[in-house]
Design a protein around this motif. Structure first.
Motif, PDB file in Angstrom:
ATOM      1  N   LEU A   3       0.783  -1.181   0.018  1.00 22.05           N
ATOM      2  CA  LEU A   3       0.030   0.108  -0.064  1.00 22.05           C
ATOM      3  C   LEU A   3       1.067   1.407   0.058  1.00 22.05           C
ATOM      4  O   LEU A   3       0.349   2.354  -0.230  1.00 22.05           O
ATOM      5  N   VAL A   4       2.221   1.259   0.231  1.00 23.53           N
ATOM      6  CA  VAL A   4       2.879   2.224   0.109  1.00 23.53           C
ATOM      7  C   VAL A   4       2.964   2.921  -1.080  1.00 23.53           C
ATOM      8  O   VAL A   4       3.299   2.148  -2.224  1.00 23.53           O
ATOM      9  N   PRO A   5       2.638   4.402  -1.335  1.00 22.20           N
ATOM     10  CA  PRO A   5       2.637   4.909  -2.579  1.00 22.20           C
ATOM     11  C   PRO A   5       4.360   4.923  -3.031  1.00 22.20           C
ATOM     12  O   PRO A   5       5.024   5.015  -2.293  1.00 22.20           O
ATOM     13  N   ASP A  15       8.240  -1.051  10.471  1.00 22.16           N
ATOM     14  CA  ASP A  15       7.300  -2.194  10.790  1.00 22.16           C
ATOM     15  C   ASP A  15       6.406  -1.953   9.406  1.00 22.16           C
ATOM     16  O   ASP A  15       5.209  -1.377   9.252  1.00 22.16           O
ATOM     17  N   GLY A  16       6.569  -2.510   8.119  1.00 28.90           N
ATOM     18  CA  GLY A  16       5.945  -2.469   7.096  1.00 28.90           C
ATOM     19  C   GLY A  16       4.555  -2.880   7.114  1.00 28.90           C
ATOM     20  O   GLY A  16       3.556  -2.253   6.459  1.00 28.90           O
ATOM     21  N   HIS A  17       4.165  -3.975   7.978  1.00 27.41           N
ATOM     22  CA  HIS A  17       2.630  -4.238   8.112  1.00 27.41           C
ATOM     23  C   HIS A  17       1.998  -3.195   8.654  1.00 27.41           C
ATOM     24  O   HIS A  17       0.768  -2.892   8.396  1.00 27.41           O
ATOM     25  N   LEU A  18       2.671  -2.628   9.518  1.00 24.74           N
ATOM     26  CA  LEU A  18       1.917  -1.403  10.329  1.00 24.74           C
ATOM     27  C   LEU A  18       1.741  -0.328   9.510  1.00 24.74           C
ATOM     28  O   LEU A  18       0.792   0.360   9.430  1.00 24.74           O
ATOM     29  N   CYS A  20       1.095  -0.459   6.139  1.00 19.44           N
ATOM     30  CA  CYS A  20       0.380  -0.692   5.326  1.00 19.44           C
ATOM     31  C   CYS A  20      -1.138  -0.655   6.129  1.00 19.44           C
ATOM     32  O   CYS A  20      -2.184  -0.083   5.533  1.00 19.44           O
ATOM     33  N   ASP A  21      -1.196  -1.228   7.373  1.00 17.04           N
ATOM     34  CA  ASP A  21      -2.374  -1.021   8.030  1.00 17.04           C
ATOM     35  C   ASP A  21      -2.757   0.466   8.209  1.00 17.04           C
ATOM     36  O   ASP A  21      -4.212   0.689   8.331  1.00 17.04           O
ATOM     37  N   ALA A  22      -1.868   1.399   8.559  1.00 12.86           N
ATOM     38  CA  ALA A  22      -2.388   2.519   8.872  1.00 12.86           C
ATOM     39  C   ALA A  22      -2.633   3.448   7.479  1.00 12.86           C
ATOM     40  O   ALA A  22      -3.354   3.998   7.684  1.00 12.86           O
ATOM     41  N   ILE A  23      -1.919   3.111   6.234  1.00 16.01           N
ATOM     42  CA  ILE A  23      -2.322   3.422   5.248  1.00 16.01           C
ATOM     43  C   ILE A  23      -4.199   3.113   4.878  1.00 16.01           C
ATOM     44  O   ILE A  23      -4.739   3.971   4.269  1.00 16.01           O
ATOM     45  N   ALA A  24      -4.280   1.966   5.034  1.00 13.45           N
ATOM     46  CA  ALA A  24      -5.541   1.593   4.716  1.00 13.45           C
ATOM     47  C   ALA A  24      -6.515   2.190   5.872  1.00 13.45           C
ATOM     48  O   ALA A  24      -7.402   2.528   5.519  1.00 13.45           O
ATOM     49  N   ALA A  25      -6.199   2.522   7.102  1.00  9.87           N
ATOM     50  CA  ALA A  25      -7.034   3.056   7.935  1.00  9.87           C
ATOM     51  C   ALA A  25      -7.412   4.424   7.425  1.00  9.87           C
ATOM     52  O   ALA A  25      -8.334   5.286   7.663  1.00  9.87           O
ATOM     53  N   ILE A  26      -6.207   5.054   7.182  1.00 11.61           N
ATOM     54  CA  ILE A  26      -6.257   6.606   6.560  1.00 11.61           C
ATOM     55  C   ILE A  26      -7.217   6.685   5.559  1.00 11.61           C
ATOM     56  O   ILE A  26      -8.011   7.796   5.172  1.00 11.61           O
TER      57      ILE A  26
END
Length: 118
Positions: A3-5, A15-18, A20-26
């Motif tokens: 998910l990282v642009p 922490d790549g998974h965090l 991606c989770d943060a990007i999804a949550a935003i």
């Protein structure tokens, strides 16, 4: 890190998974902007007072809102114009009197949280 642009892919990530989770949550930037615009309606004390009054008692006339909030009639009218254009309130004509009511359910929910004692 899917998910990282691309323009941020070269940044240091712990922490790549965090991330991606943060990007999804935003979510999408447009949705974030719309939410920020909605929250900005609550950021001015006069508008917040008007919205709290309307949430608590329902439709009210400009002059009554002015008395309840301690604002001047022109300031109330100006704030209500902004709130109406944002879709937060609607006016209903009753003869020569216009009574305003809260119509934004999401704002109503936020206002309920504001009114709760800490």
């Amino acid at each position: 890190m899917h998910l990282v642009p691309a323009e941020r892919a070269d940044h240091r990530i712990i922490d790549g998974h965090l991330v991606c989770d943060a990007i999804a949550a935003i979510g999408e930037p447009e949705a974030v902007r719309a939410a920020a615009d909605r929250f900005s309606l609550l950021a001015e004390p006069g508008r917040l007072a008007l919205l709290l009054a309307l949430r608590a008692v329902g439709p009210m006339a400009v002059s009554d809102l002015a008395v309840a909030t301690g604002m001047k009639d022109p300031a109330v009218s100006q704030a209500l114009r902004l709130l109406r254009s944002a879709g937060a309130v609607a006016g209903e004509k009753d003869g020569r009197i216009v009574r305003y009511r809260l119509v934004d359910a999401a704002l109503a929910t936020l206002l309920d949280q504001v009114r709760r004692p800490a």
